[in-house]
Design an enzyme around this catalytic site. Structure first.
Site, PDB file in Angstrom:
ATOM      1  N   ILE A  31       0.709  -0.799   0.131  1.00 42.74           N
ATOM      2  CA  ILE A  31      -0.408   0.177   0.445  1.00 42.74           C
ATOM      3  C   ILE A  31       0.735   1.058   0.238  1.00 42.74           C
ATOM      4  O   ILE A  31       0.068   2.176   0.170  1.00 42.74           O
ATOM      5  CB  ILE A  31      -0.769  -0.222   1.313  1.00 42.74           C
ATOM      6  CG1 ILE A  31      -2.823   0.912   0.844  1.00 42.74           C
ATOM      7  CG2 ILE A  31      -0.146   0.544   2.020  1.00 42.74           C
ATOM      8  CD1 ILE A  31      -3.061   0.831   2.089  1.00 42.74           C
ATOM      9  N   ASN A  86      11.136  -8.669   7.480  1.00 35.82           N
ATOM     10  CA  ASN A  86      12.014  -8.085   8.937  1.00 35.82           C
ATOM     11  C   ASN A  86      11.291  -8.981   9.938  1.00 35.82           C
ATOM     12  O   ASN A  86      10.735  -9.241   9.797  1.00 35.82           O
ATOM     13  CB  ASN A  86      10.970  -6.831   8.454  1.00 35.82           C
ATOM     14  CG  ASN A  86      11.678  -5.667   8.088  1.00 35.82           C
ATOM     15  OD1 ASN A  86      12.932  -5.597   7.548  1.00 35.82           O
ATOM     16  ND2 ASN A  86      10.820  -4.774   7.140  1.00 35.82           N
ATOM     17  N   GLY A  92      12.405  -3.034  11.976  1.00 35.35           N
ATOM     18  CA  GLY A  92      11.337  -2.226  11.142  1.00 35.35           C
ATOM     19  C   GLY A  92       9.931  -3.281  10.894  1.00 35.35           C
ATOM     20  O   GLY A  92       9.409  -2.625  10.332  1.00 35.35           O
ATOM     21  N   GLN A  93      10.311  -4.280  11.408  1.00 37.88           N
ATOM     22  CA  GLN A  93       8.769  -5.305  11.365  1.00 37.88           C
ATOM     23  C   GLN A  93       7.400  -4.009  11.567  1.00 37.88           C
ATOM     24  O   GLN A  93       7.228  -3.850  13.230  1.00 37.88           O
ATOM     25  CB  GLN A  93       8.505  -6.097  12.271  1.00 37.88           C
ATOM     26  CG  GLN A  93       7.314  -7.207  11.416  1.00 37.88           C
ATOM     27  CD  GLN A  93       7.514  -8.890  12.030  1.00 37.88           C
ATOM     28  OE1 GLN A  93       8.292  -9.365  12.431  1.00 37.88           O
ATOM     29  NE2 GLN A  93       6.598  -9.508  11.248  1.00 37.88           N
ATOM     30  N   HIS A  99       5.695 -11.403   6.029  1.00 35.71           N
ATOM     31  CA  HIS A  99       5.593 -11.601   4.980  1.00 35.71           C
ATOM     32  C   HIS A  99       7.104 -10.979   3.733  1.00 35.71           C
ATOM     33  O   HIS A  99       8.077 -10.270   4.383  1.00 35.71           O
ATOM     34  CB  HIS A  99       4.681 -10.388   4.035  1.00 35.71           C
ATOM     35  CG  HIS A  99       5.430  -8.878   5.517  1.00 35.71           C
ATOM     36  ND1 HIS A  99       4.975  -9.176   6.886  1.00 35.71           N
ATOM     37  CD2 HIS A  99       5.767  -7.964   5.176  1.00 35.71           C
ATOM     38  CE1 HIS A  99       5.882  -8.008   7.394  1.00 35.71           C
ATOM     39  NE2 HIS A  99       6.204  -7.787   6.576  1.00 35.71           N
TER      40      HIS A  99
END
Ligand code: 5GP
Ligand code: ZN
Length: 112
Positions: A31, A86, A92-93, A99
């Site tokens: 997104i 991540n 940064g997850q 994913h």
């Protein structure tokens, strides 16, 4: 139903621009893309982080790479793309459903 945003996308409760779907795997456009081509490949099974992958998941995680490569090829970046997972907040997850990021296209290197 849990509170996981990607489980909700899998369930069709939140819309996403899907690229691929089968019984095990879903791929959709990120997104908030960080590259001209930036999509996510996820297992339908809820696995929170890479470190939570178990031996039984080996075929599933292998499939993420194969489908990611196939889709990268279909989107024209099959020879040059970056794969990122991540693991954990400090990495940064933000979404705690496993994913695989695929990033490619003009303007490399693709930062995250
Ligand atoms: P992380 O930082 O957890 O590795 O990556 C999560 C990714 O999911 C981010 O790149 C973010 O833009 C994307 N993302 C978060 N929420 C949504 C959503 O509702 N739909 C889509 N398509 N992507 C999302
Ligand atoms: Zn989930």
């Amino acid at each position: 139903m849990n509170d996981c945003i990607f489980c909700k996308i899998i369930a069709g409760e939140i819309p996403a621009k899907k690229l691929y779907e089968d019984d095990d795997v879903l791929a959709f456009w990120d997104i908030s893309p960080k590259a001209p081509v930036h999509f996510l490949v996820i297992p339908k099974k809820h696995i929170p982080r890479p470190v939570d992958v178990k031996e039984d998941d080996d075929p599933l995680t292998g499939k993420l790479f194969r489908i990611g490569a196939q889709l990268a090829g279909e989107k024209g970046v099959g020879d040059d793309y970056r794969v990122i997972f991540n693991n954990g907040e400090k990495s940064g997850q933000e979404v705690f459903h496993l994913h695989m990021h695929i990033l490619g296209g003009k303007g490399k290197p693709w930062a995250m």
